[in-house]
Design a protein around this motif. Structure first.
Motif, short mmCIF file in Angstrom:
data_model
loop_
_atom_site.label_atom_id
_atom_site.label_comp_id
_atom_site.label_asym_id
_atom_site.label_seq_id
_atom_site.Cartn_x
_atom_site.Cartn_y
_atom_site.Cartn_z
N PHE A 174 -35.73 -8.04 22.14
CA PHE A 174 -36.40 -7.21 21.15
C PHE A 174 -36.70 -5.67 21.91
N LEU A 175 -36.38 -5.49 23.38
CA LEU A 175 -36.86 -4.24 23.90
C LEU A 175 -35.39 -3.37 24.17
N ARG A 186 -42.75 -1.88 18.52
CA ARG A 186 -41.54 -2.53 18.06
C ARG A 186 -41.96 -3.64 17.12
N ILE A 187 -42.74 -4.32 17.44
CA ILE A 187 -43.24 -5.48 16.61
C ILE A 187 -44.03 -5.12 15.31
N TRP A 188 -45.01 -3.68 15.60
CA TRP A 188 -45.39 -3.02 14.25
C TRP A 188 -44.59 -2.49 13.50
N GLU A 189 -43.46 -1.83 14.05
CA GLU A 189 -42.39 -1.42 13.31
C GLU A 189 -41.60 -2.17 12.15
N MET A 190 -41.29 -3.49 12.82
CA MET A 190 -40.79 -4.49 12.02
C MET A 190 -41.38 -5.07 11.21
N LYS A 191 -42.80 -5.15 11.50
CA LYS A 191 -43.99 -5.87 10.65
C LYS A 191 -43.94 -4.79 9.47
N LEU A 199 -32.73 -3.36 17.70
CA LEU A 199 -31.97 -2.15 16.67
C LEU A 199 -31.32 -2.62 15.32
N ASP A 200 -30.19 -3.43 16.00
CA ASP A 200 -29.48 -4.31 15.12
C ASP A 200 -30.05 -4.77 13.96
N TRP A 201 -31.08 -5.70 14.22
CA TRP A 201 -31.67 -6.29 13.20
C TRP A 201 -32.78 -5.51 12.13
N GLY A 227 -35.48 -14.32 19.46
CA GLY A 227 -34.89 -13.75 20.58
C GLY A 227 -35.69 -13.69 21.88
N ARG A 228 -34.98 -13.52 23.22
CA ARG A 228 -35.87 -13.37 24.33
C ARG A 228 -36.49 -11.90 24.28
N SER A 229 -37.69 -11.63 25.24
CA SER A 229 -38.21 -10.52 25.30
C SER A 229 -37.22 -9.19 25.53
N ARG A 230 -36.01 -9.54 26.17
CA ARG A 230 -35.25 -8.17 26.57
C ARG A 230 -34.50 -8.10 25.32
#
Length: 270
Positions: free
Chosen positions: A69-70, A160-165, A41-43, A64-67
């Motif tokens: 990203f979530l 989250r990947i879709w949102e950032m993409k 969320l920071d990113w 980053g590690r998966s944690r």
């Protein structure tokens, strides 16, 4: 071609910028924005801020590690001052489920560098008062940095990947993710890779656990200089063909996917 590396202290310690620049060649201009103790969320809101300010990288490469990203949280008031833009304040507060007190703190931090930096000032004071504090932190990290927080992660981090993409595509950038090695296994790394494959977002794992000797970790979590050179070389080798493929598309007169998405968004607004 401009390439933004975005992340937390892992990006800062594990990516050797001169080595990455050399690995990607003179056509690439590599820049890095790494902020300690930050997560997805920071990113995300940091990207919104720099895009709104006019930044237009061709690639956004987030590590980053998966944690990370979530993670459901942000870096408190530091985030509010240095990464969050005014128009996104209420949206950020909603995403982190901030109460009224937290929202007030975010408002104050937006306008006050001192208030936004209080935690950082406190850390500096602690390291001054306890000279071997950095050594203590390294010992604690060697005890094991667990990805237990990611154990409760949904089967797919695709949302989250879709949102950032989508955020990157609207501003003409292509998103690439990478997962760093560690001395503990990232149990959800494969879920990240599979979600990225479904969404046409490369999720790179340039080096897996065990490939870098323990002696090349600075603290059991971040890499030292030798480990960083190994990782940077491996990551650059995986990035170079991805970037070259996009450049080849442009030379042939094809629109990269990010540009097409941008055109579609503009068309929908007419």
């Amino acid at each position: 071609m401009s390439i933004l590396f975005l992340g937390n202290s892992i990006t800062h310690s594990d990516i050797d910028l001169p080595g990455m620049q050399a690995g990607l060649g003179n056509d690439a201009r590599v820049v890095c924005w790494a902020v300690d103790d930050t997560n997805y969320l920071d990113w995300l809101f940091g990207l919104k801020r720099i895009f709104r300010s006019g930044a237009r990288p061709d690639y956004v490469i987030v590590g980053g590690r998966s944690r990370h990203f979530l993670a459901p949280h942000v870096r408190g008031n530091f985030f509010a001052h240095y990464m969050l833009d005014w128009p996104d304040l209420l949206d950020a507060a909603r995403r982190i489920k901030a109460n009224a007190n937290a929202i007030c703190s975010m408002l104050i931090a937006q306008g006050s560098a001192f208030y936004g930096s209080r935690e950082e000032i406190y850390k500096r004071l602690v390291t001054w008062m306890i000279p071997r504090f950095a050594h203590l932190a390294a010992v604690l990290n060697r005890a094991g940095v667990s990805d237990a927080a990611s154990a409760a992660m949904p089967p797919s981090p695709g949302d989250r990947i879709w949102e950032m993409k989508e955020l990157c595509a609207i501003h003409g950038a292509r998103l690439i993710l990478w997962i760093p090695p560690g001395q503990s296994r990232d149990r959800n790394a494969q879920a990240m890779v599979e979600a990225g494959r479904e969404l046409d977002v490369p999720v790179l794992v340039p080096i897996v656990e065990g490939q870098i000797p323990s002696k090349d970790y600075a603290d059991g979590f971040h890499l030292g200089p030798a480990g960083a050179r190994m990782l940077t070389s491996a990551l650059a080798r995986e990035l170079k063909p991805l970037i070259a493929a996009t450049a080849d598309q442009e030379l042939r007169g094809c629109q990269p996917a990010s540009r097409i998405a941008d055109m579609n968004v503009q068309e929908s607004r007419k």
